[in-house]
Design a protein around this motif. Sequence first.
Motif, PDB file in Angstrom:
ATOM      1  N   ASP A 153       2.248 -11.621  -3.681  1.00 20.95           N
ATOM      2  CA  ASP A 153       2.430 -10.290  -4.047  1.00 20.95           C
ATOM      3  C   ASP A 153       1.200  -9.004  -3.804  1.00 20.95           C
ATOM      4  N   TRP A 154       0.040  -9.766  -4.483  1.00 20.14           N
ATOM      5  CA  TRP A 154      -1.033  -8.941  -4.362  1.00 20.14           C
ATOM      6  C   TRP A 154      -1.369  -8.609  -2.904  1.00 20.14           C
ATOM      7  N   LEU A 155      -1.301  -9.676  -2.190  1.00 17.10           N
ATOM      8  CA  LEU A 155      -1.523  -9.459  -0.525  1.00 17.10           C
ATOM      9  C   LEU A 155      -0.762  -8.538   0.149  1.00 17.10           C
ATOM     10  N   ARG A 156       0.620  -8.669  -0.076  1.00 14.99           N
ATOM     11  CA  ARG A 156       1.466  -7.624   0.395  1.00 14.99           C
ATOM     12  C   ARG A 156       1.204  -6.272  -0.136  1.00 14.99           C
ATOM     13  N   ALA A 157       0.772  -6.051  -1.164  1.00 15.39           N
ATOM     14  CA  ALA A 157       0.509  -4.495  -1.596  1.00 15.39           C
ATOM     15  C   ALA A 157      -0.814  -4.147  -1.003  1.00 15.39           C
ATOM     16  N   ARG A 158      -1.781  -4.872  -1.028  1.00 12.35           N
ATOM     17  CA  ARG A 158      -3.025  -4.699  -0.393  1.00 12.35           C
ATOM     18  C   ARG A 158      -2.759  -4.468   1.089  1.00 12.35           C
ATOM     19  N   TYR A 159      -2.032  -5.256   1.835  1.00 13.94           N
ATOM     20  CA  TYR A 159      -1.810  -5.080   3.123  1.00 13.94           C
ATOM     21  C   TYR A 159      -1.381  -3.618   3.676  1.00 13.94           C
ATOM     22  N   ASP A 160      -0.186  -3.503   2.633  1.00 10.90           N
ATOM     23  CA  ASP A 160       0.391  -2.216   3.045  1.00 10.90           C
ATOM     24  C   ASP A 160      -0.201  -1.046   2.650  1.00 10.90           C
ATOM     25  N   ALA A 161      -1.342  -1.148   1.950  1.00 10.59           N
ATOM     26  CA  ALA A 161      -2.166   0.060   1.636  1.00 10.59           C
ATOM     27  C   ALA A 161      -3.310   0.071   2.623  1.00 10.59           C
ATOM     28  N   GLY A 162      -3.292  -0.767   3.508  1.00 10.12           N
ATOM     29  CA  GLY A 162      -4.225  -0.527   4.642  1.00 10.12           C
ATOM     30  C   GLY A 162      -5.469  -1.422   4.303  1.00 10.12           C
ATOM     31  N   LEU A 163      -5.540  -2.234   3.375  1.00 12.30           N
ATOM     32  CA  LEU A 163      -6.755  -3.008   3.065  1.00 12.30           C
ATOM     33  C   LEU A 163      -6.531  -4.578   3.155  1.00 12.30           C
ATOM     34  N   PRO A 222      -7.246  -6.618  15.165  1.00 12.84           N
ATOM     35  CA  PRO A 222      -6.914  -5.706  15.874  1.00 12.84           C
ATOM     36  C   PRO A 222      -5.641  -4.960  15.373  1.00 12.84           C
ATOM     37  N   GLU A 223      -5.346  -4.046  15.658  1.00 10.45           N
ATOM     38  CA  GLU A 223      -3.961  -3.405  15.317  1.00 10.45           C
ATOM     39  C   GLU A 223      -2.791  -4.069  15.905  1.00 10.45           C
ATOM     40  N   ALA A 224      -3.117  -4.469  17.193  1.00 11.50           N
ATOM     41  CA  ALA A 224      -2.133  -5.203  18.011  1.00 11.50           C
ATOM     42  C   ALA A 224      -1.556  -6.463  17.034  1.00 11.50           C
ATOM     43  N   PHE A 225      -2.596  -7.011  16.428  1.00 11.41           N
ATOM     44  CA  PHE A 225      -2.111  -8.244  15.487  1.00 11.41           C
ATOM     45  C   PHE A 225      -1.523  -7.887  14.104  1.00 11.41           C
ATOM     46  N   GLY A 226      -1.261  -6.564  13.843  1.00 10.93           N
ATOM     47  CA  GLY A 226      -1.057  -5.968  12.503  1.00 10.93           C
ATOM     48  C   GLY A 226      -2.034  -5.902  11.468  1.00 10.93           C
ATOM     49  N   GLY A 227      -3.512  -5.902  12.044  1.00  7.28           N
ATOM     50  CA  GLY A 227      -4.672  -5.679  11.223  1.00  7.28           C
ATOM     51  C   GLY A 227      -5.057  -4.206  11.208  1.00  7.28           C
ATOM     52  N   LEU A 267      -4.533 -17.663   5.975  1.00  8.15           N
ATOM     53  CA  LEU A 267      -5.061 -16.467   6.404  1.00  8.15           C
ATOM     54  C   LEU A 267      -6.283 -16.843   7.286  1.00  8.15           C
ATOM     55  N   ARG A 268      -7.061 -17.651   6.734  1.00 11.95           N
ATOM     56  CA  ARG A 268      -8.242 -17.974   7.368  1.00 11.95           C
ATOM     57  C   ARG A 268      -8.296 -19.046   8.260  1.00 11.95           C
ATOM     58  N   LEU A 269      -7.170 -19.782   8.556  1.00 11.76           N
ATOM     59  CA  LEU A 269      -7.072 -20.916   9.396  1.00 11.76           C
ATOM     60  C   LEU A 269      -6.379 -20.706  10.551  1.00 11.76           C
ATOM     61  N   GLU A 323       4.509 -13.499  16.932  1.00 15.55           N
ATOM     62  CA  GLU A 323       5.315 -12.981  15.619  1.00 15.55           C
ATOM     63  C   GLU A 323       5.217 -13.440  14.352  1.00 15.55           C
ATOM     64  N   LEU A 324       4.304 -14.536  14.311  1.00 15.28           N
ATOM     65  CA  LEU A 324       4.435 -15.164  12.892  1.00 15.28           C
ATOM     66  C   LEU A 324       2.728 -14.664  12.314  1.00 15.28           C
ATOM     67  N   ILE A 325       2.161 -13.966  13.016  1.00 17.14           N
ATOM     68  CA  ILE A 325       0.860 -13.521  12.610  1.00 17.14           C
ATOM     69  C   ILE A 325       0.988 -12.585  11.428  1.00 17.14           C
ATOM     70  N   THR A 326       1.456 -11.434  11.763  1.00 17.06           N
ATOM     71  CA  THR A 326       1.651 -10.439  10.976  1.00 17.06           C
ATOM     72  C   THR A 326       2.233 -10.716   9.574  1.00 17.06           C
ATOM     73  N   PRO A 327       3.308 -11.629   9.336  1.00 19.44           N
ATOM     74  CA  PRO A 327       3.778 -12.196   8.137  1.00 19.44           C
ATOM     75  C   PRO A 327       2.955 -12.974   7.418  1.00 19.44           C
ATOM     76  N   MET A 328       2.067 -13.564   8.231  1.00 17.39           N
ATOM     77  CA  MET A 328       0.908 -14.606   7.485  1.00 17.39           C
ATOM     78  C   MET A 328       0.060 -13.565   6.940  1.00 17.39           C
ATOM     79  N   LEU A 329      -0.443 -12.506   7.590  1.00 10.06           N
ATOM     80  CA  LEU A 329      -1.592 -11.643   7.226  1.00 10.06           C
ATOM     81  C   LEU A 329      -1.013 -10.935   5.693  1.00 10.06           C
ATOM     82  N   ARG A 330       0.384 -10.765   5.923  1.00 10.60           N
ATOM     83  CA  ARG A 330       0.653  -9.748   4.787  1.00 10.60           C
ATOM     84  C   ARG A 330       1.332 -10.628   3.532  1.00 10.60           C
ATOM     85  N   GLY A 331       1.253 -12.121   3.507  1.00  7.15           N
ATOM     86  CA  GLY A 331       1.481 -13.055   2.576  1.00  7.15           C
ATOM     87  C   GLY A 331       2.971 -13.115   2.685  1.00  7.15           C
TER      88      GLY A 331
END
Length: 415
Positions: A63-73, A79-84, A115-117, A133-141
């Motif tokens: 939940d924290w990762l999701r909120a942080r991601y949505d805030a641009g943190l 890269p933005e192409a991978f959801g960063g 996230l890291r591996l 398509e799996l990458i952004t959901p992983m980064l967002r939690g």
Amino acid sequence: MTPAATATAVESVEDFAARASSWYADHGFARRDPQREASSTGMAVFHDLAFDEELALIRQLTDWLRARYDAGLGAVGWPEAFGGAGLAHAHEAALARVESGFDVPTPHELVSVTLRLIAPTLRVYDRTPEMRELITPMLRGDLLACQLFSEPGAGSDLASLATRARRDGDDWVITGQKVWTSGAQFAQWGELLARTDPDVPKHRGITAFMVPLDAEGVEVRPLRQMSGGSSFNEVFLTEVRIPDAYRVGEVGEGWKVALTTLGFERDSSGEATAVGGTLDQVVELSRATGAVEDPVLRQMLADVVIAHRLAEIATARDAATPDTTGVGGSMRKLQWTGRLAQISEYVGEVLEADLVVDDGESGTFDWTEHVLGAPGYRIAGGSDEVQRNLIAERWLGLPAEPRGDKTTPWRDIPR
């Protein structure tokens, strides 16, 4: 709101750090109190929680990762192409400094692995839309993935794995068994290594895949640890059918993919310095028991403190000078497992019988979880012996150990 909408490549590090600090303060995260943290951090090296408690911990973290991601943190350096957010390493370092001053949710190995591996591995082997398509959901939690590498019959020789994957048209059919899989009972996907060609030497006949753990034929069985928890699992795969789009890298290049993932793992292993208790807790124990007055125990404590201070120096040096040898992570991991062993030996000498008898006194028997769990990290992420071989060969330039099976087809290797 997307990361790109809140952060740009031209945002200065100072402005980014200020924005991050404001976000944490505005969202109710308390400032970290080092003294309180020192007394509240658990001594367990591996989670010792009931299923529901561990699931709740993971949900709080995601939940924290999701909120942080949505805030641009979140995914700041991706890269933005991978959801960063597409920002620089300096921004990532600034975020880490800011976060260190706030009480953020407790880490969990499955989330760290995701996230890291695994997400970085999929970025390196950017092969199909399905995997991208799996990458952004992983980064967002939103999606968690485990490693399906180790096997009962392979031991530390991962390349001798026996799980088989055979081609069937546009699909692969996988059968085998994995073990010591952290967090598999909570994961949606697994990065799996399987043998696709038994007629070539063991390192060359492996292929990597991403496997959905809800696929027909996948069974996850938690393993009870001697410390009481069930962080690890056996995973059985029986005629599990997946499309070729789920393949990571080229056919027969799974060992290369595995080394990529393991490289990320070794690079991040030494970061978990608070796992199994903190240095402050060790010092607190020494004062509470009077161990600081004993000349022998005081010297042991000094060695523990020195090792931790050297680790801080090494971490700062690594941040300033990126590793180009490929073995920096191996050296840091060996140093980290050495520190865990030092603490185990020290608390055993200090507590003696109080380490094994729970008399209700706080901060004594609790250290049992550290002593029982610490040896596990001598194996996790590559055994100590494997790390030493890597350092010897790649850093010191020593000749490789003789290997009789290096050119032998996997099918002909005695097992």
